[in-house]
Design a protein around this motif. Structure first.
Motif, mmCIF file in Angstrom:
data_model
loop_
_atom_site.group_PDB
_atom_site.id
_atom_site.type_symbol
_atom_site.label_atom_id
_atom_site.label_comp_id
_atom_site.label_asym_id
_atom_site.label_seq_id
_atom_site.Cartn_x
_atom_site.Cartn_y
_atom_site.Cartn_z
ATOM 1 N N LYS A 104 0.806 -1.216 0.000
ATOM 2 C CA LYS A 104 0.000 0.000 0.000
ATOM 3 C C LYS A 104 0.843 1.272 0.000
ATOM 4 C CE LYS A 104 -0.489 0.174 5.057
ATOM 5 N NZ LYS A 104 -1.445 0.166 6.194
ATOM 6 N N ASN A 105 2.091 1.186 0.475
ATOM 7 C CA ASN A 105 2.942 2.371 0.558
ATOM 8 C C ASN A 105 3.875 2.517 -0.645
ATOM 9 O OD1 ASN A 105 4.369 0.020 1.542
ATOM 10 N ND2 ASN A 105 6.010 1.401 2.209
ATOM 11 N N VAL A 106 3.673 1.709 -1.678
ATOM 12 C CA VAL A 106 4.511 1.751 -2.879
ATOM 13 C C VAL A 106 3.618 1.970 -4.088
ATOM 14 C CG1 VAL A 106 6.177 0.516 -4.313
ATOM 15 C CG2 VAL A 106 6.192 0.189 -1.824
ATOM 16 N N ALA A 107 3.992 2.945 -4.944
ATOM 17 C CA ALA A 107 3.202 3.255 -6.142
ATOM 18 C C ALA A 107 4.116 3.324 -7.358
ATOM 19 C CB ALA A 107 2.469 4.579 -5.964
ATOM 20 N N ILE A 108 3.506 3.218 -8.530
ATOM 21 C CA ILE A 108 4.257 3.382 -9.779
ATOM 22 C C ILE A 108 4.529 4.866 -9.984
ATOM 23 C CG2 ILE A 108 4.133 3.136 -12.297
ATOM 24 C CD1 ILE A 108 2.422 0.618 -11.804
ATOM 25 N N PHE A 109 5.789 5.201 -10.220
ATOM 26 C CA PHE A 109 6.216 6.591 -10.376
ATOM 27 C C PHE A 109 6.399 6.966 -11.845
ATOM 28 C CE2 PHE A 109 9.433 10.005 -10.329
ATOM 29 C CZ PHE A 109 8.829 10.894 -9.447
ATOM 30 N N ALA A 110 6.929 6.059 -12.640
ATOM 31 C CA ALA A 110 7.163 6.309 -14.062
ATOM 32 C C ALA A 110 7.174 4.982 -14.794
ATOM 33 C CB ALA A 110 8.489 7.035 -14.274
ATOM 34 N N ILE A 111 6.871 5.021 -16.073
ATOM 35 C CA ILE A 111 6.807 3.812 -16.895
ATOM 36 C C ILE A 111 7.815 3.931 -18.027
ATOM 37 C CG2 ILE A 111 5.311 2.408 -18.389
ATOM 38 C CD1 ILE A 111 2.956 3.629 -16.773
ATOM 39 N N GLU A 112 8.394 2.810 -18.392
ATOM 40 C CA GLU A 112 9.389 2.790 -19.462
ATOM 41 C C GLU A 112 9.277 1.481 -20.217
ATOM 42 O OE1 GLU A 112 11.037 3.990 -21.825
ATOM 43 O OE2 GLU A 112 12.564 5.122 -20.729
#
Length: 323
Positions: A104-112
């Motif tokens: 729950k405390n980790v999210a996607i920041f950027a995609i490559e």
């Protein structure tokens, strides 16, 4: 060595992130918004990130998904929840199995997603060409391969299961070309013999904007979705303010567009104060036409990742010695 602003004990929020994501303007904004002191450390490789995380304590971490299993014990549900922010991201991101498997405390920041950069005046390739066909078309020319433990190995296997004769497999695939192992594409337009490069989308478009003869495609054999993640590592009020600002749409888009990574928020509206027209064109095309055709890169276990690092270093030396 710590880069950027020094990581001092006086800082209330200490961040570790890839080189290039942070600058003094962003830090000043975060400090004004959250009424706290902010510092950041930068790193260049996942190996360096893992080493820093084992040696120091941070409030927030931004890192490649491939390094997650190395820091899972420090990150898993240790910080404030980002669940509400994750719900506002593009549905194909927020509803993906990859995202649902994150704490729950980790999210996607950027995609490559890596693919092929090529000179359309000298070679014509398509996503339907086999890898063998693509490298035959580049016969007698130079080809750049990403210097990264994960991406080049996809030429041989997409799932970290490598044959014992992996060097022979590489030599067979690259038999007709001269391989350059590098993350630097600066010579692509200057060296007439370089016609093809395995490249991250962002690095590719840094070249394309200066040379319209260059083109970029994703290819099903080597292009998988990858992500940088953002993790909150404590539950302090000031950390919550900073991490939610960084992960929120406006600031996140400014950061990832500047580095030409794809936004987890999907199709974006025109706003020159946030992103360039070229970035919006590339990002929006990806979400309209490409995303649904790509699979997420699986996160290697610690054992798999260490094995891949050693295997790539041996393979790289072998490839370079044959040129």
């Amino acid at each position: 060595m710590s880069l950027g602003l020094p990581n001092t004990s006086k800082a209330s929020v200490n961040i570790i992130a890839w080189w290039g994501y942070f600058n003094k303007e962003l830090v000043s904004f975060l400090e004004d918004k959250c009424k706290t002191k902010v510092s950041y450390d930068e790193y260049y490789t996942t190996h360096e990130f893992i080493k820093r995380m084992n040696e120091q304590s941070y409030s927030i971490a931004i890192f490649a998904q491939t390094g997650y299993n190395f820091i899972a014990k420090k990150a898993n549900n240790k910080g404030v929840s980002l669940e509400e922010i994750k719900k506002t991201q593009h549905p194909l991101i927020s509803q993906s199995i990859f995202n649902q498997n994150l704490p729950k405390n980790v999210a996607i920041f950027a995609i490559e997603a890596a693919g092929f950069l090529y000179n359309a005046d000298k070679i014509s390739i398509s996503p339907t060409d086999s890898l063998q066909e693509i490298f035959r078309k580049a016969k007698g020319k130079k080809v750049i391969v990403i210097d990264n433990p994960i991406e080049p190995m996809k030429f041989i296997s997409p799932n970290y299961q490598f044959p014992s004769n992996i060097n022979a497999k590489f030599q067979d695939l690259f038999a007709d070309v001269e391989i350059i192992v590098s993350n630097d594409l600066a010579n692509f337009s200057n060296d007439k013999d370089i016609v093809l490069a395995q490249a991250w989308l962002g690095n590719a478009y840094a070249q394309i904007k200066n040379n319209p003869k260059l083109k970029f495609i994703h290819h099903p054999a080597i292009s998988n979705l990858g992500a940088d993640l953002i993790a909150a590592l404590n539950t302090k009020t000031e950390t919550e303010c900073v991490v939610k600002a960084l992960a929120g749409k406006e600031i996140n888009t400014k950061i990832v567009s500047n580095d030409f990574r794809l936004s987890p928020y999907g199709i974006l509206t025109k706003n020159k104060n946030i992103a360039s027209d070229l970035y919006l064109e590339v990002n929006n095309y990806f979400f309209k036409n490409t995303l649904q055709n790509l699979q997420w890169t699986t996160r290697p276990t610690e054992e798999e990742y260490l094995k891949i690092i050693k295997l790539w270093e041996r393979t790289k030396l072998d490839l370079l010695s044959k040129n």
